[in-house]
Structures are given as C-alpha cells and as structure tokens.
Write an enzyme that holds these catalytic residues in place. Sequence first.
Site, PDB file in Angstrom:
ATOM      1  CD  GLU A  31      -3.296  19.724   7.842  1.00  0.00           C
ATOM      2  OE1 GLU A  31      -3.198  18.940   6.873  1.00  0.00           O
ATOM      3  OE2 GLU A  31      -4.278  20.459   8.015  1.00  0.00           O
ATOM      4  CG  ASP A  50       8.282   5.173  10.307  1.00  0.00           C
ATOM      5  OD1 ASP A  50       7.642   6.131   9.824  1.00  0.00           O
ATOM      6  OD2 ASP A  50       8.389   4.073   9.720  1.00  0.00           O
ATOM      7  CE  LYS A  72       3.043  13.190  14.266  1.00  0.00           C
ATOM      8  NZ  LYS A  72       1.705  13.273  14.925  1.00  0.00           N
ATOM      9  CD  GLN A 116      -0.982   4.170  -6.650  1.00  0.00           C
ATOM     10  OE1 GLN A 116      -1.466   4.222  -7.777  1.00  0.00           O
ATOM     11  NE2 GLN A 116      -0.261   5.171  -6.136  1.00  0.00           N
ATOM     12  CG  ASP A 132     -11.200  15.380  13.322  1.00  0.00           C
ATOM     13  OD1 ASP A 132     -11.130  16.226  12.408  1.00  0.00           O
ATOM     14  OD2 ASP A 132     -10.583  14.301  13.286  1.00  0.00           O
ATOM     15  CE  LYS A 180      -1.632  10.773   3.979  1.00  0.00           C
ATOM     16  NZ  LYS A 180      -2.690  10.916   4.931  1.00  0.00           N
ATOM     17  CG  HIS A 203      10.385   9.621  -2.305  1.00  0.00           C
ATOM     18  ND1 HIS A 203       9.906   9.031  -3.456  1.00  0.00           N
ATOM     19  CD2 HIS A 203       9.780   8.985  -1.284  1.00  0.00           C
ATOM     20  CE1 HIS A 203       9.041   8.089  -3.145  1.00  0.00           C
ATOM     21  NE2 HIS A 203       8.961   8.039  -1.814  1.00  0.00           N
TER      22      HIS A 203
END
Length: 333
Positions: free
Chosen positions: A81, A122, A152, A192, A33, A187, A274
């Site tokens: 990343e 995904d 990706k 939140q 890492d 994230k 988005h």
Amino acid sequence: MRILVTGGAGFIGSNFVHRTLARRPETRITVLDKMTYAANPDNLAGLGGFDVELVEGDICDTALVDRLVRETDLVVHFAAESHNDKSLRDPMSFVRSNVEGTVALLDAAVAHDVRLHHISTDEVFGDLALDDPAKFTPETPYAPSSPYSASKAASDHFVRAYVRSKGLRATISNCSNNYGPRQHPEKFIPRQIINLLHGQAPRVYGTGENVRDWIHVDDHNDAVWAVIERGEIGATYLIGADGERSNLQVVGDLNEIFGRGRGDFVHVTDRPGHDRRYAIDAASIRSLGWEPRHADFAAGLRATVDWYREHPRWWERAREAAEEIYRASEREL
Ligand code: NAD
Ligand code: DAU
C-alpha cells in the site's frame, strides 16, 4: 533467470517489468499482485512474446507465496500500500500488506534460500527542515511520520533482522519520489496533469513549500538492477537523482507546459503531519556505478504529460474514484 516481481501491476513494478524485458528479453517473470485499486491490468499489456505471467494473489497468502518463491531465482519486492493519505484513513491495510506481507515473503525466501531485493522509501527517515543543508544517508536514524512510512520502516527492520538472524540473502533500497508513466491518479504529479487536461487548476496541499526529491521511474529501476547485480548482501542503498523541487515549483512547471501562469493553482487542506522535505545523498548507489539518465526534469515532466494526454482510457476510472475520495475531505483554502 526467473524473477518473482511482487506488485508488478502497479506503477514502479510494472515499469520494472517492461524495462527488464526490453533489456533482458530472456528473463522469465512472474508477477504476484493482489490487483488492488492501485493496480491496472493494462500496465502489463503489450508483453506478448515474452515469458511473463500474472498471478492475482496476496503476498499475505503464505501457501501461495511459498510455492511462487520456491519456483524462482530472485524476488523483487515492490508490493505495498503506497499512498500516505490513504494510510491516515486505513492504517491496518498498510500493516497487513507492508509488514505482514513482507514477512511472508521473507519466510519463503529463507526456506528456499532465494535472493530478495526489498524496495523501500526515503520516507522511513521522516523529514528534513526546509533550510537544513543535510540529506538522508544510510546512517540517518529512522523517524517515520505517517502510518505508511511507519509500515515501510517496519518492513525494512524485518529484512535486516532476517539477514542477521536467519541467513536471508537480501538487499534494501530506499528511493525518493518517482514520476513517469503509469502512476496512479491519486498521486501528486498525475493528479495535477489530469486536472490540467480537464482545464482545472492544480490543487496544492497547504503552503506548497514542501520539497520532494524527484527521480524518473526508469532511473529508479536501473538502480534496482545495479543493486541486484552488484549490491552487497545485507547492504542498504539510497536512490535519488538530486531532483529536489518544491511542490510550488512542480505545479509552476506543469502550468507552463499547459500555457497557464505559474501561479494559477488553488491551495487546499494540508495533509496532517505533512513531511516538509526529502533529500537523498545518493553516494551509496552511485558507488555501484549507477547514475541517472533523466537528469532533465523539465523534459521528463513534458514526456509524462504526453503519456497521460495519450492514455485517457488508462486513467479515467481511477481518476474518478480518487477524486471522489479527495472531495470528501479536501477544502479550498
Ligand atoms: P503502487 O501503489 O502504484 O503499486 C503497488 C502495487 O502493489 C499495486 O499493484 C497493488 O495492487 C500491489 N499490492 C498492494 N498490496 C498487495 C498485497 N497485499 N499483495 C500483492 N500485491 C499487493 O505503488 P508504487 O508507487 O509502484 O510503489 C511500489 C513500491 O515502491 C512500494 O513498496 C513503495 O513503498 C515503493 N516506493 C515508491 C515510491 C514512489 O514514489 N511511488 C518511492 C520509493 C519507494
Ligand atoms: O518519497 C517517496 C514516497 O513518495 C513514496 O514512498 C510514496 O509511495 C509516494 O506516494 C510518495 O509519497 P508522497 O506523499 O511524497 O507523494 P504524493 O504524490 O502523495 O505527494 C507529493 C507531494 O505533493 C506531497 O508534498 C503532498 C503534495 N500533494 C499531493 C497531492 C496528491 C499536493 O500538494 N496536492 C495533491 O493533490
């Protein structure tokens, strides 16, 4: 078995290391890492007594990668990343780590005939309309929307090309949005939760109607093991737990956990480009006998809130840095 886990000090990779050692304590693990801002040295704490070593280094360092791959039986490649917002500001770091770094690993895996499992997302498929009944399948064409998902997608293409042209023994999995302990405060869900722990309202991009297909990180990692043990070389498996929820629903659930009204949040600047909705048809991974254990999202969310409540020292500094970046670009609507 000796395993090289790239990105094993980040969110999903460190959960993979903990879960693997809890269930297969004889496994010898080397974590490679780079210890970027997304890693946390505490992620690998509490593993005394196991054969686990952290090598701080870059997957783009071909000499280091060649040596570590030569010494292992299996590579599980998480390093990347991973944040869409960052990829809009700094796309080149995504090209380097996600594309160049992956190719460095593939070259070493071919040179030493080592099996490799590539962890993907995904997001390579782009997005679905909110009212589209379809879900992503392994046949869905690639149509990435952000520099992150484009990088990706490129890495997936390299893996397939190496399987076909260079005899690489590899599998790929594309998973949906993970949640659980040790996820970076930049994230959505951790951000939140930490806002709410400070008595602050959640911050929702745009309308908040965007849908993500949530899966607990342990379910993802169990599926990765199913692919390692029973997957077919060259095949791609889509991992998801039928966890579709809009961002508004997730924020409402979190507000309820904290005893606030479901609608008590602020709308902030939307993410450019988005993606509207992700949804996984999980038939390919279920065909290997895997099924999710954390079917109850509300319970998983409560446990995740508890983890963040109990580990303020884990997230304090990373949260401050992440919020400084958000403050520079985010406006309340
Ligand atoms: P993360 O950002 O929490 O962790 C990534 C780790 O990779 C960090 O520890 C970082 O230091 C390391 N890293 C980055 N560049 C490196 C380099 N050049 N050399 C060595 N290490 C490097 O990310 P995550 O959420 O744990 O995601 C892990 C993998 O899973 C990624 O490949 C991501 O694309 C994929 N994925 C994530 C999700 C999700 O919901 N988080 C879903 C599907 C797939
Ligand atoms: O689908 C898998 C992908 O999931 C992974 O490949 C990525 O590595 C991972 O970061 C995640 O990507 P998202 O962009 O979906 O995750 P993020 O946590 O950034 O955002 C989730 C949703 O919440 C998205 O619709 C944007 C929104 N959001 C995010 C933040 C940080 C908000 O509304 N408010 C926020 O403060």
